[in-house]
Design a protein around this motif. Structure first.
Motif, PDB file in Angstrom:
ATOM      1  N   ALA A 153      -0.173   4.946   2.076  1.00  0.00           N
ATOM      2  CA  ALA A 153      -0.696   4.198   1.187  1.00  0.00           C
ATOM      3  C   ALA A 153      -1.303   2.781   1.267  1.00  0.00           C
ATOM      4  O   ALA A 153      -1.851   1.707   0.310  1.00  0.00           O
ATOM      5  CB  ALA A 153       1.237   3.799   0.735  1.00  0.00           C
ATOM      6  N   VAL A 154      -0.236   2.138   2.275  1.00  0.00           N
ATOM      7  CA  VAL A 154      -1.236   1.177   3.255  1.00  0.00           C
ATOM      8  C   VAL A 154      -2.540   1.150   3.197  1.00  0.00           C
ATOM      9  O   VAL A 154      -3.279   0.122   3.256  1.00  0.00           O
ATOM     10  CB  VAL A 154      -0.393   0.626   4.182  1.00  0.00           C
ATOM     11  N   LEU A 155      -3.185   2.204   3.744  1.00  0.00           N
ATOM     12  CA  LEU A 155      -4.810   1.651   3.906  1.00  0.00           C
ATOM     13  C   LEU A 155      -5.465   1.996   2.506  1.00  0.00           C
ATOM     14  O   LEU A 155      -6.471   1.592   2.453  1.00  0.00           O
ATOM     15  CB  LEU A 155      -5.032   3.249   4.901  1.00  0.00           C
ATOM     16  N   GLY A 156      -4.610   2.850   1.437  1.00  0.00           N
ATOM     17  CA  GLY A 156      -5.438   2.614   0.359  1.00  0.00           C
ATOM     18  C   GLY A 156      -5.256   1.606  -0.475  1.00  0.00           C
ATOM     19  O   GLY A 156      -6.503   1.059  -1.072  1.00  0.00           O
ATOM     20  N   LEU A 157      -4.362   0.860  -0.627  1.00  0.00           N
ATOM     21  CA  LEU A 157      -4.464  -0.421  -0.793  1.00  0.00           C
ATOM     22  C   LEU A 157      -5.420  -1.431  -0.033  1.00  0.00           C
ATOM     23  O   LEU A 157      -6.571  -2.000  -0.868  1.00  0.00           O
ATOM     24  CB  LEU A 157      -3.320  -1.608  -0.867  1.00  0.00           C
ATOM     25  N   LEU A 158      -5.534  -1.157   1.275  1.00  0.00           N
ATOM     26  CA  LEU A 158      -6.797  -1.937   1.566  1.00  0.00           C
ATOM     27  C   LEU A 158      -7.659  -1.646   1.919  1.00  0.00           C
ATOM     28  O   LEU A 158      -8.778  -2.222   1.493  1.00  0.00           O
ATOM     29  CB  LEU A 158      -6.816  -1.524   2.969  1.00  0.00           C
ATOM     30  N   LEU A 159      -8.333  -0.507   0.764  1.00  0.00           N
ATOM     31  CA  LEU A 159      -9.376  -0.123   1.046  1.00  0.00           C
ATOM     32  C   LEU A 159      -9.922  -0.854  -0.434  1.00  0.00           C
ATOM     33  O   LEU A 159     -11.253  -0.864  -0.618  1.00  0.00           O
ATOM     34  CB  LEU A 159      -9.537   1.412   0.342  1.00  0.00           C
ATOM     35  N   GLU A 160      -9.128  -0.939  -1.049  1.00  0.00           N
ATOM     36  CA  GLU A 160      -8.840  -1.356  -2.273  1.00  0.00           C
ATOM     37  C   GLU A 160      -9.240  -3.356  -2.514  1.00  0.00           C
ATOM     38  O   GLU A 160     -10.788  -3.780  -3.377  1.00  0.00           O
ATOM     39  CB  GLU A 160      -8.332  -1.407  -3.576  1.00  0.00           C
ATOM     40  N   GLN A 161      -8.757  -3.946  -1.507  1.00  0.00           N
ATOM     41  CA  GLN A 161      -8.912  -4.781  -1.079  1.00  0.00           C
ATOM     42  C   GLN A 161      -8.077  -5.805  -0.111  1.00  0.00           C
ATOM     43  O   GLN A 161      -7.167  -5.598   0.227  1.00  0.00           O
ATOM     44  CB  GLN A 161      -8.783  -6.209  -2.149  1.00  0.00           C
ATOM     45  N   SER A 162      -8.973  -6.238   0.684  1.00  0.00           N
ATOM     46  CA  SER A 162      -8.137  -7.252   1.755  1.00  0.00           C
ATOM     47  C   SER A 162      -6.642  -7.431   1.118  1.00  0.00           C
ATOM     48  O   SER A 162      -6.237  -8.180  -0.193  1.00  0.00           O
ATOM     49  CB  SER A 162      -8.653  -8.209   2.785  1.00  0.00           C
ATOM     50  N   SER A 163      -5.502  -8.004   2.114  1.00  0.00           N
ATOM     51  CA  SER A 163      -3.905  -8.249   1.462  1.00  0.00           C
ATOM     52  C   SER A 163      -2.708  -8.628   2.857  1.00  0.00           C
ATOM     53  O   SER A 163      -3.356  -8.005   3.652  1.00  0.00           O
ATOM     54  CB  SER A 163      -3.465  -6.849   0.576  1.00  0.00           C
ATOM     55  N   HIS A 164      -2.130  -9.720   2.149  1.00  0.00           N
ATOM     56  CA  HIS A 164      -1.352  -9.436   3.577  1.00  0.00           C
ATOM     57  C   HIS A 164      -0.008  -8.733   3.195  1.00  0.00           C
ATOM     58  O   HIS A 164      -0.068  -8.221   1.979  1.00  0.00           O
ATOM     59  CB  HIS A 164      -0.983 -10.879   3.172  1.00  0.00           C
ATOM     60  N   PRO A 165       0.573  -8.816   4.185  1.00  0.00           N
ATOM     61  CA  PRO A 165       1.971  -7.329   4.172  1.00  0.00           C
ATOM     62  C   PRO A 165       2.915  -8.212   2.896  1.00  0.00           C
ATOM     63  O   PRO A 165       3.356  -7.199   2.122  1.00  0.00           O
ATOM     64  CB  PRO A 165       2.419  -7.456   5.280  1.00  0.00           C
ATOM     65  N   HIS A 166       3.216  -9.275   2.684  1.00  0.00           N
ATOM     66  CA  HIS A 166       4.131  -9.800   1.614  1.00  0.00           C
ATOM     67  C   HIS A 166       3.465  -9.116  -0.057  1.00  0.00           C
ATOM     68  O   HIS A 166       4.573  -8.136  -0.840  1.00  0.00           O
ATOM     69  CB  HIS A 166       4.604 -11.093   1.389  1.00  0.00           C
ATOM     70  N   GLN A 167       1.900  -9.258   0.237  1.00  0.00           N
ATOM     71  CA  GLN A 167       0.934  -8.678  -1.354  1.00  0.00           C
ATOM     72  C   GLN A 167       1.488  -7.464  -0.890  1.00  0.00           C
ATOM     73  O   GLN A 167       1.552  -6.571  -2.245  1.00  0.00           O
ATOM     74  CB  GLN A 167      -0.485  -9.203  -0.858  1.00  0.00           C
ATOM     75  N   MET A 168       0.976  -6.197  -0.359  1.00  0.00           N
ATOM     76  CA  MET A 168       1.311  -5.152  -0.296  1.00  0.00           C
ATOM     77  C   MET A 168       2.611  -4.554  -0.411  1.00  0.00           C
ATOM     78  O   MET A 168       2.314  -3.734  -1.567  1.00  0.00           O
ATOM     79  CB  MET A 168       0.807  -4.417   1.502  1.00  0.00           C
ATOM     80  N   LEU A 169       3.725  -5.144   0.186  1.00  0.00           N
ATOM     81  CA  LEU A 169       5.201  -4.630  -0.776  1.00  0.00           C
ATOM     82  C   LEU A 169       4.951  -5.158  -1.831  1.00  0.00           C
ATOM     83  O   LEU A 169       6.096  -3.749  -2.441  1.00  0.00           O
ATOM     84  CB  LEU A 169       5.872  -5.839   0.176  1.00  0.00           C
ATOM     85  N   ALA A 170       4.220  -5.396  -2.617  1.00  0.00           N
ATOM     86  CA  ALA A 170       5.277  -6.075  -3.967  1.00  0.00           C
ATOM     87  C   ALA A 170       4.268  -5.325  -4.875  1.00  0.00           C
ATOM     88  O   ALA A 170       4.882  -4.326  -6.429  1.00  0.00           O
ATOM     89  CB  ALA A 170       4.893  -7.703  -4.608  1.00  0.00           C
ATOM     90  N   GLU A 171       3.219  -5.576  -4.375  1.00  0.00           N
ATOM     91  CA  GLU A 171       1.836  -4.166  -5.125  1.00  0.00           C
ATOM     92  C   GLU A 171       2.705  -2.429  -5.290  1.00  0.00           C
ATOM     93  O   GLU A 171       2.626  -2.044  -5.957  1.00  0.00           O
ATOM     94  CB  GLU A 171       0.689  -4.025  -5.124  1.00  0.00           C
ATOM     95  N   LEU A 172       3.135  -2.309  -3.841  1.00  0.00           N
ATOM     96  CA  LEU A 172       3.781  -0.347  -3.540  1.00  0.00           C
ATOM     97  C   LEU A 172       4.666  -0.258  -4.566  1.00  0.00           C
ATOM     98  O   LEU A 172       4.737   0.903  -5.070  1.00  0.00           O
ATOM     99  CB  LEU A 172       3.841  -0.142  -2.382  1.00  0.00           C
TER     100      LEU A 172
END
Length: 200
Positions: free
Chosen positions: A13-32
């Motif tokens: 899931a994290v790799l997939g999010l970063l495929l869409e755009q660069s992000s910081h962990p706080h942003q990743m957590l909210a999006e997931l």
């Protein structure tokens, strides 16, 4: 960082999010958490930060620098590397090709359905079906709204799959309830006997 951190299901899931755009962990957590009820239940802040650290150590993500938003503290922004992209593709290909036996809580509970007795089983299954119908109806509406808003179908394909699974489960539940009520699913005497009432 322990190798097992790379075996965590949220790595994909994290790799997939970063495929869409660069992000910081706080942003990743909210999006997931926004995208998936499963992720909302399973991902903690600590788990995500440990996973990102393991991905960085493996060379699958790389820091792009630090970002500040308003009065909030600076946060490290991560991007997917070429190696990370290759790992994402490898994992996706493997998981789509190979049907693993995925053990759910419901499957574990159904294993011991007999302990509820016929009436208890019917009651519990009926309630589950009711909850599933409500959730499915809401999910169908969200999916329909997303498609109507122009979201590409490929971007919500997982929602289609989840709905398909929910509908199949409701069909099975209805069949099981009917079998219990008609007596074609028989409860052995031992399955309905309370151990506390047995004399040894």
């Amino acid at each position: 960082m322990p190798r097992r951190a790379l075996d965590n299901p949220i790595v994909l899931a994290v790799l997939g999010l970063l495929l869409e755009q660069s992000s910081h962990p706080h942003q990743m957590l909210a999006e997931l958490r926004k995208r998936s009820d499963n992720h909302a239940a399973l991902i903690t802040r600590g788990t995500l930060y440990n996973t990102v650290a393991a991905l960085a150590e493996a060379g699958w993500v790389v820091s792009e620098g630090r970002q500040r938003s308003g009065n909030r503290p600076e946060r490290t922004v991560y991007a997917l590397t070429q190696a990370g992209h290759a790992e994402l593709v490898r994992r996706l290909d493997s998981q789509i090709r190979n049907p693993e036996r995925e053990f759910s809580q419901f499957l574990g509970a159904v294993t011991y359905l007999g302990a509820l007795g016929p009436s208890g089983a019917v009651e519990a299954l009926t309630e589950r079906a009711r909850c599933l119908r409500q959730r499915t109806s809401a999910d169908e509406e969200r999916l329909s709204d997303a498609l109507a808003a122009g979201v590409p179908r490929l971007h919500v394909i997982e929602a289609e799959y989840a709905l398909c699974l929910a509908r199949a489960e409701m069909t099975w539940i209805a069949s099981a309830i009917d079998d219990i009520r008609t007596g074609s699913l028989i409860w052995p005497v031992a399955a309905t006997t309370n151990p506390a009432t047995q004399h040894h």
